[in-house]
Design a protein around this motif. Structure first.
Motif, short mmCIF file in Angstrom:
data_model
loop_
_atom_site.label_atom_id
_atom_site.label_comp_id
_atom_site.label_asym_id
_atom_site.label_seq_id
_atom_site.Cartn_x
_atom_site.Cartn_y
_atom_site.Cartn_z
N THR A 141 -5.33 -7.52 -5.02
CA THR A 141 -4.04 -6.85 -4.89
C THR A 141 -3.11 -7.67 -4.00
O THR A 141 -3.52 -8.12 -2.93
CB THR A 141 -4.20 -5.44 -4.30
N ASP A 142 -1.87 -7.82 -4.43
CA ASP A 142 -0.90 -8.52 -3.60
C ASP A 142 -0.68 -7.78 -2.29
O ASP A 142 -0.84 -6.55 -2.22
CB ASP A 142 0.44 -8.65 -4.33
N ILE A 143 -0.31 -8.52 -1.27
CA ILE A 143 -0.01 -7.93 0.04
C ILE A 143 1.50 -7.93 0.22
O ILE A 143 2.16 -8.96 0.08
CB ILE A 143 -0.69 -8.72 1.17
N ILE A 144 2.06 -6.77 0.53
CA ILE A 144 3.51 -6.63 0.75
C ILE A 144 3.74 -6.32 2.22
O ILE A 144 3.22 -5.33 2.75
CB ILE A 144 4.11 -5.50 -0.11
N LEU A 145 4.53 -7.14 2.89
CA LEU A 145 4.81 -6.99 4.31
C LEU A 145 6.31 -6.91 4.53
O LEU A 145 7.07 -7.68 3.94
CB LEU A 145 4.24 -8.17 5.10
N TYR A 146 6.74 -5.98 5.39
CA TYR A 146 8.15 -5.84 5.75
C TYR A 146 8.31 -6.03 7.25
O TYR A 146 7.62 -5.38 8.04
CB TYR A 146 8.68 -4.46 5.35
#
Length: 286
Positions: A141-146
């Motif tokens: 799963t891709d990792i999404i960071l904000y």
């Protein structure tokens, strides 16, 4: 989540008039490109930006621009007020050092050949706030960071949805779309985007920062599932749908105590796509 992918094959796209759906032969009711409200809003915030295309959305307008040799998406509400702007696929070297430091200290590495970073600007009172959305291409799963511009991290960042999604969200999804599975949840300038798997298809549910439902997109749905009234209006206006090239989305949104629906049809045409929006009764959505 599907990103907006533009077709920049020829520079003529910057010069050609926007081609969109028409009420009749004389009036193009989706040609917002020259609307003075839109052009003035763009010029006041981003002087020198070239408007490539304007699309009507549930929330208002999405203005696709060319600015400083890059692709930019500016979003406005129905009153032409600025909501947020996305600068997609920016150079990693342009990310503030404090953000890079936080990212590194959290144990992550950025591969410019596979990973992406977007800069998102949005109004914060009289100021302009900025956040950075970093998407890391990882398996499974891709990792999404904000990150905020000061290096602090937004809630909702990460790779494990179950560890991040508030109970209020899971309860709302279960009530609105029984049987839906939450794939991931991403922070946006307006709130959160929740990717769902529902009835063997992907759906994107959008909520505000208070977890109130904004709208849901059912993308790339089957043409055979479009209401007959919509198909009849579409056909009577002289259009044809090619399922190998064209797309139709169903958008649901709150309409008082009821659920409103409209259909957005995108036809792959040259030199620019045609965008048609219909209500379920076949009438055009203005």
């Amino acid at each position: 989540m599907r990103k907006n992918i533009w077709k920049w094959g020829l520079f003529i796209l910057l010069l050609a008039p926007v081609m969109t759906a028409c009420k009749d032969d004389d009036e193009d009711d989706y040609n917002f490109r020259n609307d003075p409200h839109i052009t003035q809003t763009v010029e006041s915030r981003y002087p020198g930006a070239q408007i490539v295309e304007v699309e009507r959305t549930y929330q208002g307008y999405e203005v696709q621009m060319w600015l400083n040799n890059g692709e930019v998406d500016m979003h406005l509400d129905l009153n032409y007020q600025w909501l947020y702007t996305e600068f997609e696929d920016i150079a990693w070297t342009s990310v503030p050092e404090v953000v890079v430091n936080s990212f590194t200290q959290n144990g992550f590495t950025f591969n410019p050949r596979e990973d992406d970073v977007d800069r998102i600007e949005y109004p914060n009172g009289t100021e302009t706030a900025v956040q950075y959305r970093i998407e890391l291409d990882r398996e499974p799963t891709d990792i999404i960071l904000y990150y905020n511009a000061d290096g602090s991290q937004h809630p909702g960042s990460g790779s494990d949805p179950s560890a991040q999604i508030p109970t209020a969200i899971t309860q709302m999804v279960a009530a609105k779309y029984p049987g839906a599975n939450i794939i991931e949840m991403n922070r946006t300038a307006q709130g959160y985007e929740i990717q769902l798997w529902l009835n063997n298809a992907e759906a994107d549910m959008h909520v505000d920062t208070n977890y109130q439902w904004l709208f849901t997109e059912f993308e790339d749905m089957a043409w055979t599932s479009v209401p007959e009234a919509v198909v009849n209006s579409f056909t009577q206006e002289g259009y044809t749908f090619n399922p190998r090239e064209d797309d139709v989305d169903r958008i649901e949104y709150p309409n008082g105590a009821e659920t409103g629906v409209y259909y957005r049809i995108e036809l792959d045409r040259e030199p620019i796509d045609l965008i048609l929006v219909y209500n379920p009764d076949g009438s055009k959505r203005s």
